[in-house]
Design a protein around this motif. Structure first.
Motif, PDB file in Angstrom:
ATOM      1  N   VAL A   1      -2.594 -13.352   5.292  1.00  0.00           N
ATOM      2  CA  VAL A   1      -2.807 -11.937   5.645  1.00  0.00           C
ATOM      3  C   VAL A   1      -2.732 -11.125   4.352  1.00  0.00           C
ATOM      4  CG1 VAL A   1      -2.026 -11.974   8.055  1.00  0.00           C
ATOM      5  CG2 VAL A   1      -0.342 -11.763   6.226  1.00  0.00           C
TER       6      VAL A   1
ATOM      7  N   VAL B   1       2.372  -7.283   3.796  1.00  0.00           N
ATOM      8  CA  VAL B   1       3.353  -7.055   4.862  1.00  0.00           C
ATOM      9  C   VAL B   1       2.867  -5.865   5.686  1.00  0.00           C
ATOM     10  CG1 VAL B   1       5.751  -6.513   5.394  1.00  0.00           C
ATOM     11  CG2 VAL B   1       5.202  -7.913   3.376  1.00  0.00           C
ATOM     12  N   TYR B   2       2.798  -6.050   6.981  1.00  0.00           N
ATOM     13  CA  TYR B   2       2.308  -5.017   7.889  1.00  0.00           C
ATOM     14  C   TYR B   2       3.452  -4.430   8.711  1.00  0.00           C
ATOM     15  CZ  TYR B   2      -2.611  -6.230   7.083  1.00  0.00           C
ATOM     16  OH  TYR B   2      -3.849  -6.418   6.521  1.00  0.00           O
TER      17      TYR B   2
ATOM     18  N   ALA C   1       3.687  -4.557  11.753  1.00  0.00           N
ATOM     19  CA  ALA C   1       3.980  -5.551  12.798  1.00  0.00           C
ATOM     20  C   ALA C   1       3.062  -6.727  12.512  1.00  0.00           C
ATOM     21  CB  ALA C   1       3.685  -4.990  14.189  1.00  0.00           C
ATOM     22  N   ASP C   2       3.325  -7.864  13.138  1.00  0.00           N
ATOM     23  CA  ASP C   2       2.464  -9.020  12.932  1.00  0.00           C
ATOM     24  C   ASP C   2       1.022  -8.636  13.283  1.00  0.00           C
ATOM     25  OD1 ASP C   2       1.077 -11.404  13.009  1.00  0.00           O
ATOM     26  OD2 ASP C   2       2.731 -12.528  13.904  1.00  0.00           O
TER      27      ASP C   2
ATOM     28  N   ARG D   1      -1.465 -10.242  13.816  1.00  0.00           N
ATOM     29  CA  ARG D   1      -2.112 -11.093  14.824  1.00  0.00           C
ATOM     30  C   ARG D   1      -1.769 -10.629  16.231  1.00  0.00           C
ATOM     31  NH1 ARG D   1      -4.172 -14.839  11.733  1.00  0.00           N
ATOM     32  NH2 ARG D   1      -3.011 -15.250   9.829  1.00  0.00           N
TER      33      ARG D   1
ATOM     34  N   SER E   1       9.985 -11.743  11.334  1.00  0.00           N
ATOM     35  CA  SER E   1       8.672 -11.604  10.680  1.00  0.00           C
ATOM     36  C   SER E   1       8.504 -12.732   9.681  1.00  0.00           C
ATOM     37  CB  SER E   1       8.563 -10.271   9.941  1.00  0.00           C
ATOM     38  OG  SER E   1       8.661  -9.226  10.855  1.00  0.00           O
ATOM     39  N   LYS E   2       7.717 -13.715  10.055  1.00  0.00           N
ATOM     40  CA  LYS E   2       7.696 -14.954   9.265  1.00  0.00           C
ATOM     41  C   LYS E   2       6.905 -14.830   7.972  1.00  0.00           C
ATOM     42  CE  LYS E   2       9.077 -18.096  12.765  1.00  0.00           C
ATOM     43  NZ  LYS E   2       8.684 -18.327  14.141  1.00  0.00           N
ATOM     44  N   VAL E   3       6.416 -13.642   7.653  1.00  0.00           N
ATOM     45  CA  VAL E   3       5.589 -13.505   6.460  1.00  0.00           C
ATOM     46  C   VAL E   3       6.355 -13.888   5.187  1.00  0.00           C
ATOM     47  CG1 VAL E   3       5.971 -11.008   6.297  1.00  0.00           C
ATOM     48  CG2 VAL E   3       3.925 -12.007   5.285  1.00  0.00           C
TER      49      VAL E   3
ATOM     50  N   ALA F   1       9.584  -6.252  14.561  1.00  0.00           N
ATOM     51  CA  ALA F   1       9.640  -7.711  14.409  1.00  0.00           C
ATOM     52  C   ALA F   1      10.031  -8.354  15.729  1.00  0.00           C
ATOM     53  CB  ALA F   1      10.654  -8.090  13.332  1.00  0.00           C
TER      54      ALA F   1
ATOM     55  N   ASP G   1      11.436 -12.154  17.548  1.00  0.00           N
ATOM     56  CA  ASP G   1      11.961 -13.504  17.352  1.00  0.00           C
ATOM     57  C   ASP G   1      12.052 -14.203  18.704  1.00  0.00           C
ATOM     58  OD1 ASP G   1      13.231 -15.788  16.642  1.00  0.00           O
ATOM     59  OD2 ASP G   1      14.934 -14.833  15.639  1.00  0.00           O
TER      60      ASP G   1
ATOM     61  N   GLU H   1       4.887  -9.458  23.364  1.00  0.00           N
ATOM     62  CA  GLU H   1       3.680  -8.879  22.751  1.00  0.00           C
ATOM     63  C   GLU H   1       3.444  -7.463  23.272  1.00  0.00           C
ATOM     64  OE1 GLU H   1       3.620 -12.164  23.622  1.00  0.00           O
ATOM     65  OE2 GLU H   1       3.373 -13.052  21.621  1.00  0.00           O
TER      66      GLU H   1
END
Ligand code: ADP
Ligand code: ASP
Ligand code: MG
Length: 406
Positions: free
Chosen positions: A174, A177-178, A180-181, A183, A207-209, A254, A256, A388
């Motif tokens: 990506v 860092v956004y 939110a994800d 995707r 946030s796995k980024v 984020a 989890d 989501e």
């Protein structure tokens, strides 16, 4: 300049992508830089290896798991060296043993203790591009360890710190860092920059980024990180000490899903019960996150708390053992839960942030079962299926898409 670059799994997923990355590395090298590159395992390799292990043994020894998983990263660095050689450049791949990247002994979740930079420096002096296998280390027994899922980011930052590098660039799939994800939330905004503290919260809250320990290390050693795409030249996000922007009320959302709620029902309502429960868990290295205790009724009370999914079975086993001694009625386990959080350095000084978050969830008819807050974050526990929807609702309530047009 000495530059450390890290490329994630999807960036090196196949031969074409390996050559794409090789060309980017070469561009950096040709700008008169010394380049050290940390790589992850290709594509889904790590997940595939985990599946393979579980086919053989549903509860494999952690030592053997690390031995297996570390092979993914070793493949990547060897293949990248071959690609660079094919393009006419000197390159050498090194694993953790060759770099002497030493760690604690906690298989599957080892912490880096030291990196001997001698070999890397020697190879750089020979004009090599140095490729280091991410995610892996060696412990005091000369055994292979791994740093936890997503740990290659931490390898890169640790190497940048040890070499006193001029830059540490994390290349991923990506553009940065956004809020939110991207995707999950299609209109999420890319952040130009974010503070270490906010990024650390986001990473720790799901946030796995970036691997959370990579952010911790970057903060400790004052290494600015650049997170950007390996597929384009868009500028990315800088993670650094303090953002020059006015502190944002909320800088990100984020989620989890890798958590489990454990409930202890009908515990004796006498002093010292919480202490007993959490000290047993603490002694067994199980970290507890959100805790909720009910008001006592008829001489008993309930305590619920969340743990990482990977710790849930161990936590239940231990608590079962002490159940009668502590005076717990029943122990129940629920993994259909997820934690949704907002993070923002500005929320400490603004009232009403929590209520806005709760309103967003109410509008979406999402039930909250636990709440926890700190200076710069608010987390709620909700049903896993609502994650989501909840993330989009909160993102919209705080108008985070609008950052795009700032
Ligand atoms: P890599 O293999 O490069 O390490 P990861 O899959 O570990 O990549 O991390 C990148 C992914 O993190 C993105 O594809 C995205 O789906 C996810 N992600 C989660 N939260 C965020 C966020 N706030 N900003 C950007 N990406 C995020
Ligand atoms: N390959 C490891 C993982 O998938 C480490 C990483 O990619 O950072 O978790
Ligand atoms: Mg990653």
């Amino acid at each position: 300049m000495l530059i450390v670059q890290k490329f994630g799994g999807s960036s090196v997923a196949d031969a074409q992508r390996i050559f794409n990355v090789a060309n980017r590395i070469i561009d950096t090298k040709n700008e008169d830089n010394q380049v050290v590159v940390v790589l992850s395992a290709q594509g889904d390799t790590t997940d595939d290896l985990i599946d393979k292990a579980k086919e053989i043994n549903p509860k494999p020894a952690k030592r053997e798991m690390d031995m297996l998983l570390a092979t993914g990263e070793q493949q990547s660095v060897a293949l990248m060296a071959m690609a660079l050689n094919a393009l006419g450049y000197n390159a050498i791949s090194l694993n953790a043993f060759q770099v002497q990247l030493t760690t604690t002994s906690d298989y599957s979740n080892a912490k880096i203790k030291d990196i001997d930079t001698e070999r890397i420096k020697r190879e750089l002096a020979r004009d090599n591009i140095v490729l280091v296998a991410g995610f892996q280390g060696v412990n005091i027994f000369n055994d292979v360890t791994t740093l936890g899922r997503g740990g290659s980011d931490t390898t890169a930052v640790a190497i940048a710190a040890a070499l006193n590098a001029d830059a540490c660039e994390i290349y991923t799939d990506v553009d940065g860092v956004y809020t939110a994800d991207p995707r999950i939330v299609k209109d999420a905004s890319k952040l130009e920059e974010i503070s270490y503290d906010e990024m650390l919260e986001l990473a720790s809250l799901g946030s796995k980024v970036l691997h959370n320990r990579s952010v911790e290390l970057a903060k400790k050693y004052h290494i600015p990180l650049v997170v950007r795409s390996s597929f384009n030249k868009v500028s990315g996000t800088v993670v650094k000490e303090d953002s020059k922007m006015e502190k944002m009320l909320v800088s990100g959302v984020a989620a989890d899903k890798d958590i489990t709620r454990i409930s202890l029902l009908n515990i004796e309502d006498t002093p010292g019960k919480a202490f007993e429960v959490f000290s047993i868990l603490g002694r067994n290295d199980i970290s507890v996150d959100i805790i909720l205790q009910s008001i006592g009724r008829d001489g008993t009370k309930d305590i619920s708390f969340t743990v990482a999914k990977s710790d849930a079975d161990a936590a239940c086993e231990i608590l079962e053992k002490y159940k009668d001694k502590i005076g717990v009625g029943t122990i129940s386990l629920d993994d259909n839960v997820a934690k949704l959080s907002i993070v923002g350095a500005g929320m400490a000084t603004h009232a009403g942030v929590a209520s806005l978050m709760f309103e967003a969830l109410y509008d979406a008819r999402i039930n909250i079962s636990m709440i926890s807050t700190s200076e710069i974050k608010i987390s709620v526990l909700i049903n896993k299926d609502d994650v989501e929807l909840g993330m989009r609702a909160i993102h919209q309530k705080f108008n985070l898409a609008a950052l795009n047009s700032l």
